[in-house]
Scaffold this motif. Structure first.
Motif, PDB file in Angstrom:
ATOM      1  N   ARG A 180      22.227  14.177   7.431  1.00  0.00           N
ATOM      2  CA  ARG A 180      21.983  12.917   8.112  1.00  0.00           C
ATOM      3  C   ARG A 180      21.675  11.828   7.099  1.00  0.00           C
ATOM      4  O   ARG A 180      20.816  12.000   6.239  1.00  0.00           O
ATOM      5  CB  ARG A 180      20.827  13.042   9.104  1.00  0.00           C
ATOM      6  N   ALA A 181      22.356  10.721   7.202  1.00  0.00           N
ATOM      7  CA  ALA A 181      22.120   9.610   6.288  1.00  0.00           C
ATOM      8  C   ALA A 181      21.382   8.505   7.041  1.00  0.00           C
ATOM      9  O   ALA A 181      20.273   8.715   7.531  1.00  0.00           O
ATOM     10  CB  ALA A 181      23.442   9.106   5.716  1.00  0.00           C
ATOM     11  N   VAL A 182      21.983   7.352   7.177  1.00  0.00           N
ATOM     12  CA  VAL A 182      21.336   6.233   7.857  1.00  0.00           C
ATOM     13  C   VAL A 182      21.647   6.290   9.348  1.00  0.00           C
ATOM     14  O   VAL A 182      22.686   6.814   9.763  1.00  0.00           O
ATOM     15  CB  VAL A 182      21.828   4.892   7.252  1.00  0.00           C
ATOM     16  N   CYS A 183      20.739   5.782  10.151  1.00  0.00           N
ATOM     17  CA  CYS A 183      20.940   5.763  11.603  1.00  0.00           C
ATOM     18  C   CYS A 183      21.779   4.546  11.979  1.00  0.00           C
ATOM     19  O   CYS A 183      21.483   3.417  11.554  1.00  0.00           O
ATOM     20  CB  CYS A 183      19.595   5.716  12.313  1.00  0.00           C
ATOM     21  N   ARG A 184      22.827   4.768  12.789  1.00  0.00           N
ATOM     22  CA  ARG A 184      23.683   3.668  13.231  1.00  0.00           C
ATOM     23  C   ARG A 184      23.139   2.982  14.486  1.00  0.00           C
ATOM     24  O   ARG A 184      23.160   1.754  14.576  1.00  0.00           O
ATOM     25  CB  ARG A 184      25.086   4.199  13.529  1.00  0.00           C
ATOM     26  N   TYR A 185      22.654   3.781  15.438  1.00  0.00           N
ATOM     27  CA  TYR A 185      22.194   3.215  16.706  1.00  0.00           C
ATOM     28  C   TYR A 185      20.874   3.869  17.117  1.00  0.00           C
ATOM     29  O   TYR A 185      20.676   5.069  16.917  1.00  0.00           O
ATOM     30  CB  TYR A 185      23.229   3.427  17.820  1.00  0.00           C
ATOM     31  N   TYR A 186      20.010   3.056  17.697  1.00  0.00           N
ATOM     32  CA  TYR A 186      18.721   3.527  18.206  1.00  0.00           C
ATOM     33  C   TYR A 186      18.642   3.307  19.707  1.00  0.00           C
ATOM     34  O   TYR A 186      19.318   2.425  20.263  1.00  0.00           O
ATOM     35  CB  TYR A 186      17.557   2.771  17.543  1.00  0.00           C
ATOM     36  N   ASP A 187      17.817   4.120  20.360  1.00  0.00           N
ATOM     37  CA  ASP A 187      17.431   3.859  21.746  1.00  0.00           C
ATOM     38  C   ASP A 187      16.363   2.768  21.710  1.00  0.00           C
ATOM     39  O   ASP A 187      15.221   3.017  21.331  1.00  0.00           O
ATOM     40  CB  ASP A 187      16.891   5.145  22.375  1.00  0.00           C
ATOM     41  N   HIS A 188      16.714   1.558  22.079  1.00  0.00           N
ATOM     42  CA  HIS A 188      15.822   0.417  21.907  1.00  0.00           C
ATOM     43  C   HIS A 188      14.522   0.558  22.696  1.00  0.00           C
ATOM     44  O   HIS A 188      13.444   0.180  22.210  1.00  0.00           O
ATOM     45  CB  HIS A 188      16.539  -0.875  22.308  1.00  0.00           C
ATOM     46  N   ASP A 189      14.622   1.069  23.912  1.00  0.00           N
ATOM     47  CA  ASP A 189      13.403   1.247  24.703  1.00  0.00           C
ATOM     48  C   ASP A 189      12.473   2.254  24.051  1.00  0.00           C
ATOM     49  O   ASP A 189      11.254   2.044  23.968  1.00  0.00           O
ATOM     50  CB  ASP A 189      13.760   1.703  26.123  1.00  0.00           C
TER      51      ASP A 189
END
Length: 691
Positions: A633-642
């Motif tokens: 796992r490298a960098v996170c592309r998308y997060y769960d904003h809530d």
């Protein structure tokens, strides 16, 4: 090393007196002060002026805080550039405390036994070297790749939907990995960790030696003014670090080696990486320039003889109170913490010092007020460390703003209000002459108001927009459900990232290929180029989509969020000075200086080191789509904003709750102690009356 330089100004006078005739002695004695004044004006005497030292030290600490705070302003950019998780970047941000904690006691013990200005200069050179090392990975690594094309010809063709027979075979990312690639990645990360360690080591002698040097050779009435000027200038450092980050991140990372034909990215593109390394070079250059004068200052200089005429009475009163330990500001006492240990046991050897230290420490740890105040400041420092490191990234993700703009907001709102809060707390303690009980009540009210201000932050934000193939709650309006199999003819690479947005349905695709786009056009408008991908089979009517992520649906909430956050930081900062006064007035006089020193060591170990890692780990748990590099796992592309908002603000709320609990217990203990003291006084009076 020869005679002390600090004694130099008096030697010529004595030599002249010995050579003079008897009739000239009186005239020389009368004109002594005028000769000293003339000598002060000469260039060599410049380095015998404590005023010039204050100026140099203010500039040095300003530059030091810039270089130590700059990483926090570019933390999300460094993550994208080197494929780091938030946990790893948090550990990187906290690693400068490792070198600092390991040396702080020894620097304190040998405080007055070394040439302090030269030690400060050597520490500053080490800080500058750390800044250069932080920038070194940029020059050792290959140019930044923002798509799957080669390094020299990054174009928009790489992400288009091409038939399987035409497109190159998609190779797993692990096939392109080798032991050399992984070793190089580890080398880059290792260089940055080494640089952070050196940054902590180099910063150890700067503050304590500088403060003690000023306090030793300034006039006792001028010292508070000089220290006030020093603190006022240096507190601007973190704000300037975020401002510098805002400017540098607007420039492309490879501005020194741009590919032919330029790039097709804008700062709003999620693949954009700014020139994070350039700020380290600028800050390191400033530190080197600020360090040069320290090699010309003497080990000891003549004590300043004259009090400044500016507000003489006010400064004299302040100095007398400081000497009695009744009104130390929140900034003066922390910076003097390392200089106190030699005063406690100046004649002890290192071995004797190590033997005595645990007994003194154990005596302080048995003091309930000391423990609770330290725990309260651990909560405050944990909150500040996590916010300073990851609040810019949180704002980027939550409100879809650029890293440059996020840094600008922190530098313009949050940090200035934090400084206002610290000053306001010191003014309240000084003007109202607050007792320990009143200080604890002020801290209790401040922590309670800080919690109240943080409650609305849980609801200021918006949910993650729809991302095809990633988010699970796309709903019936998702174009991929209306056009099933729209990407079957395409050969899309799973590790590619070039987001596009269907603005009509507000659905984002991770590449034009995943949207079924087969062509692209570049439109020029107002001097700016905008890329559109055309013939997209997953879009209604086979229309076109613009490059870039979808805009945030709640960008109007950014200003209320940053204002509430900044007000909360200001209110929490008000408790800074009163909490120090609780320690200074609560421990024994002989343990006072050591208590402050131990307090800040515990803050570094329990707060400044673990807090960025804890916040980074919490942020990683909210990731819904990771970029992979060589199977990891490298960098996170998308997060769960809530989830991101709930956990980040919730972690801050947890530390604020701990702050409130600590001050509640302090108020209860002080109230009980006051009652016991009142009862003892009453019994004593009754006994005296009976006698």
């Amino acid at each position: 090393m020869g005679p002390r330089i600090g004694e130099g100004p008096h030697m010529p006078d004595r030599d002249n007196k010995a050579a003079m005739g008897t009739e000239d002695m009186h005239e020389s004695k009368v004109s002594m002060e005028s000769q000293d004044a003339l000598q002060d004006a000469q260039p060599p005497r410049l380095f015998h002026s404590i005023k010039f030292f204050v100026l140099c030290h203010s500039i040095l600490q300003l530059a030091q805080l810039m270089i130590s705070g700059y990483l926090k302003s570019s933390i999300s950019t460094v993550e994208k550039r080197f494929g780091l998780s938030s946990q790893t970047s948090g550990l990187l941000a906290a690693f400068n405390e490792v070198g600092s904690v390991s040396l702080i006691l020894f620097v304190s013990y040998f405080g007055n036994r070394v040439h302090r200005p030269r030690m400060i200069g050597c520490g500053a050179i080490l800080v500058a070297l750390a800044g250069l090392l932080m920038a070194l990975p940029h020059f050792l690594s290959e140019p930044y790749r923002y798509d799957n094309s080669d390094y020299k010809s990054q174009d928009m063709e790489a992400s288009l939907c091409l038939p399987t027979t035409v497109a190159p075979a998609s190779t797993p990312s692990n096939d392109s990995c080798s032991s050399h690639t992984e070793a190089k990645h580890l080398t880059m990360v290792g260089i940055m960790f080494t640089a952070q360690t050196l940054l902590g080591i180099g910063g150890v002698p700067i503050q304590p030696f500088g403060i003690s040097y000023i306090d030793d050779f300034a006039h006792h009435s001028n010292s508070p003014l000089y220290l006030g000027i020093l603190f006022a200038v240096t507190t601007i450092g973190p704000g300037m670090a975020y401002g510098l980050g805002s400017l540098m991140l607007r420039l492309y990372v490879d501005i020194d080696r741009m590919p032919e034909g330029g790039i097709n990215l804008t700062p709003k593109d999620p693949r954009w990486v700014g020139a994070w390394w350039l700020g380290f070079l600028i800050s390191a250059g400033l530190v080197v320039l600020a360090a040069i004068p320290y090699f010309f200052f003497p080990r000891e200089m003549p004590k300043e003889k004259h009090e400044l005429h500016l507000r003489r009475k006010v400064l004299t009163g302040a100095a007398s109170r400081v000497s009695k330990g009744e009104a130390l500001t929140s900034q003066q006492e922390p910076l003097k913490k390392e200089t106190g240990l030699p005063q406690i046991a100046p004649d002890l050897t290192v071995v004797q010092f190590i033997k005595v230290f645990p007994r003194v420490l154990l005596r302080m740890l048995r003091h309930p007020i000391f423990l609770l105040v330290v725990l309260s400041q651990v909560c405050t420092s944990s909150m500040v460390a996590g916010m300073a490191t990851f609040l810019p990234k949180f704002l980027e993700r939550q409100f879809s703003i650029t890293a440059s703009f996020a840094n600008l907001l922190l530098g313009a709102f949050t940090i200035p209000l934090a400084i206002v809060g610290i000053v306001l707390g010191g003014v309240l303690v000084k003007r109202l002459h607050l007792s320990p009980m009143q200080c604890s009540i002020l801290c209790l009210l401040g922590s309670l108001l800080c919690m109240v201000l943080s409650l609305p932050l849980f609801f200021i934000g918006c949910s993650t927009h729809q991302i095809a193939g990633i988010t699970q709650d796309l709903g019936a309006q998702t174009e991929t459900s209306l056009f099933p199999g729209c990407t079957e003819p395409c050969s899309c690479q799973s590790d590619d990232f070039n987001p596009v947005c269907d603005t009509s349905a507000h659905v984002e695709y991770i590449t034009p290929c995943h949207a079924g786009c087969t062509g692209h056009v570049v439109q020029e408008a107002l001097g700016k180029s905008q890329v559109f991908y055309t013939n997209c089979s997953c879009v209604a009517g086979g229309g076109s989509v613009p490059a870039g992520s979808c805009e945030s649906a709640c960008s109007n909430l950014l200003l209320p969020f940053i204002l509430l956050t900044s007000l909360g930081v200001m209110v929490a900062s008000i408790t800074h000075t009163p909490s120090f006064m609780l320690i200074l007035r609560g421990v024994k006089k002989e343990d006072k200086i050591l208590a402050v020193g131990m307090q800040f060591m515990l803050l570094r170990v329990l707060a400044w080191m673990p807090s960025p890692v804890i916040h980074g780990s919490a942020i990683d748990t909210t990731c819904v789509h990771w970029a992979l590099s060589c199977g990891r796992r490298a960098v996170c592309r998308y997060y769960d904003h809530d989830l991101l908002r709930t956990r980040f603000i919730g972690l801050q709320f947890f530390f604020k709750s701990g702050l409130l609990v600590c001050f509640t217990l302090i108020v209860a203990i002080l109230r009980q102690q006051n009652k016991e003291a009142s009862v003892k006084a009453t019994v004593k009076n009754i006994d005296l009356q009976q006698l």
